[in-house]
Design a protein around this motif. Sequence first.
Motif, mmCIF file in Angstrom:
data_model
loop_
_atom_site.group_PDB
_atom_site.id
_atom_site.type_symbol
_atom_site.label_atom_id
_atom_site.label_comp_id
_atom_site.label_asym_id
_atom_site.label_seq_id
_atom_site.Cartn_x
_atom_site.Cartn_y
_atom_site.Cartn_z
ATOM 1 N N TYR A 33 8.864 -2.706 -13.038
ATOM 2 C CA TYR A 33 10.220 -2.189 -12.903
ATOM 3 C C TYR A 33 10.830 -1.822 -14.257
ATOM 4 O O TYR A 33 11.444 -0.763 -14.392
ATOM 5 N N GLU A 34 10.629 -2.664 -15.247
ATOM 6 C CA GLU A 34 11.257 -2.441 -16.542
ATOM 7 C C GLU A 34 10.512 -1.420 -17.398
ATOM 8 O O GLU A 34 11.114 -0.507 -17.954
ATOM 9 N N ASP A 35 9.185 -1.550 -17.508
ATOM 10 C CA ASP A 35 8.404 -0.695 -18.407
ATOM 11 C C ASP A 35 7.953 0.609 -17.757
ATOM 12 O O ASP A 35 7.921 1.653 -18.404
ATOM 13 N N LEU A 36 7.588 0.544 -16.480
ATOM 14 C CA LEU A 36 7.027 1.718 -15.813
ATOM 15 C C LEU A 36 8.021 2.408 -14.883
ATOM 16 O O LEU A 36 7.706 3.430 -14.293
ATOM 17 N N ASP A 37 9.202 1.819 -14.732
ATOM 18 C CA ASP A 37 10.281 2.405 -13.938
ATOM 19 C C ASP A 37 9.869 2.639 -12.477
ATOM 20 O O ASP A 37 10.186 3.657 -11.873
ATOM 21 N N ILE A 38 9.135 1.674 -11.932
ATOM 22 C CA ILE A 38 8.717 1.727 -10.523
ATOM 23 C C ILE A 38 9.828 1.107 -9.685
ATOM 24 O O ILE A 38 10.312 0.023 -9.998
ATOM 25 N N ASP A 39 10.242 1.789 -8.629
ATOM 26 C CA ASP A 39 11.252 1.212 -7.743
ATOM 27 C C ASP A 39 10.590 0.725 -6.454
ATOM 28 O O ASP A 39 9.377 0.834 -6.288
ATOM 29 N N SER A 40 11.389 0.200 -5.533
ATOM 30 C CA SER A 40 10.817 -0.394 -4.324
ATOM 31 C C SER A 40 10.124 0.652 -3.445
ATOM 32 O O SER A 40 9.112 0.349 -2.812
ATOM 33 N N ILE A 41 10.620 1.873 -3.414
ATOM 34 C CA ILE A 41 9.972 2.942 -2.639
ATOM 35 C C ILE A 41 8.606 3.255 -3.251
ATOM 36 O O ILE A 41 7.611 3.423 -2.545
ATOM 37 N N ASP A 42 8.555 3.335 -4.592
ATOM 38 C CA ASP A 42 7.286 3.568 -5.280
ATOM 39 C C ASP A 42 6.298 2.449 -4.973
ATOM 40 O O ASP A 42 5.108 2.694 -4.776
ATOM 41 N N ALA A 43 6.800 1.224 -4.951
ATOM 42 C CA ALA A 43 5.933 0.073 -4.686
ATOM 43 C C ALA A 43 5.310 0.181 -3.288
ATOM 44 O O ALA A 43 4.128 -0.115 -3.107
ATOM 45 N N VAL A 44 6.088 0.633 -2.320
ATOM 46 C CA VAL A 44 5.569 0.812 -0.965
ATOM 47 C C VAL A 44 4.476 1.883 -0.968
ATOM 48 O O VAL A 44 3.415 1.711 -0.357
ATOM 49 N N ASP A 45 4.720 2.992 -1.664
ATOM 50 C CA ASP A 45 3.706 4.052 -1.769
ATOM 51 C C ASP A 45 2.411 3.516 -2.369
ATOM 52 O O ASP A 45 1.319 3.837 -1.903
ATOM 53 N N LEU A 46 2.540 2.691 -3.392
ATOM 54 C CA LEU A 46 1.376 2.111 -4.050
ATOM 55 C C LEU A 46 0.614 1.190 -3.097
ATOM 56 O O LEU A 46 -0.616 1.251 -3.018
ATOM 57 N N VAL A 47 1.332 0.368 -2.359
ATOM 58 C CA VAL A 47 0.699 -0.549 -1.408
ATOM 59 C C VAL A 47 -0.053 0.236 -0.332
ATOM 60 O O VAL A 47 -1.178 -0.127 0.044
ATOM 61 N N VAL A 48 0.534 1.328 0.148
ATOM 62 C CA VAL A 48 -0.127 2.156 1.161
ATOM 63 C C VAL A 48 -1.434 2.723 0.607
ATOM 64 O O VAL A 48 -2.474 2.693 1.275
ATOM 65 N N ARG A 49 -1.408 3.228 -0.620
ATOM 66 C CA ARG A 49 -2.627 3.778 -1.224
ATOM 67 C C ARG A 49 -3.675 2.703 -1.443
ATOM 68 O O ARG A 49 -4.868 2.934 -1.234
ATOM 69 N N LEU A 50 -3.248 1.514 -1.867
ATOM 70 C CA LEU A 50 -4.204 0.420 -2.070
ATOM 71 C C LEU A 50 -4.859 0.036 -0.752
ATOM 72 O O LEU A 50 -6.051 -0.267 -0.711
ATOM 73 N N LYS A 51 -4.092 0.067 0.325
ATOM 74 C CA LYS A 51 -4.657 -0.238 1.651
ATOM 75 C C LYS A 51 -5.705 0.807 2.017
ATOM 76 O O LYS A 51 -6.776 0.464 2.525
ATOM 77 N N GLU A 52 -5.408 2.086 1.745
ATOM 78 C CA GLU A 52 -6.364 3.155 2.039
ATOM 79 C C GLU A 52 -7.651 2.974 1.231
ATOM 80 O O GLU A 52 -8.752 3.149 1.749
ATOM 81 N N ILE A 53 -7.508 2.629 -0.028
ATOM 82 C CA ILE A 53 -8.662 2.513 -0.928
ATOM 83 C C ILE A 53 -9.521 1.297 -0.588
ATOM 84 O O ILE A 53 -10.741 1.381 -0.562
ATOM 85 N N THR A 54 -8.864 0.166 -0.336
ATOM 86 C CA THR A 54 -9.613 -1.076 -0.108
ATOM 87 C C THR A 54 -10.037 -1.244 1.341
ATOM 88 O O THR A 54 -10.967 -2.003 1.630
ATOM 89 N N GLY A 55 -9.332 -0.585 2.257
ATOM 90 C CA GLY A 55 -9.613 -0.782 3.669
ATOM 91 C C GLY A 55 -9.132 -2.127 4.174
ATOM 92 O O GLY A 55 -9.476 -2.559 5.268
#
Length: 82
Positions: A33-55
């Motif tokens: 949040y502080e260094d990379l300026d990721i917000d909660s919506i971004d975090a959800v997007d990241l979690v969705v992609r990680l689910k796709e990648i890892t299965g």
Amino acid sequence: MKSQTDIFSTLQGLFEELFEIEPQTVTPDARLYEDLDIDSIDAVDLVVRLKEITGKSVEPEQFKSVRTVQDIVDAVDEMISA
């Protein structure tokens, strides 16, 4: 993704692809949040992609305490090792 190094490399690519963050900015101790300026919506997007990648399904509890890139690496490593 087999090792923490692989997971970290994948994350660097995802941060660049999803959020246009330069890979060299994404370090293990970078705070989301502080260094990379990721917000909660971004975090959800990241979690969705990680689910796709890892299965694997991502449990919300695994990501509640995530604050740094290394925290994500550890959580993903735990997910794929389970």
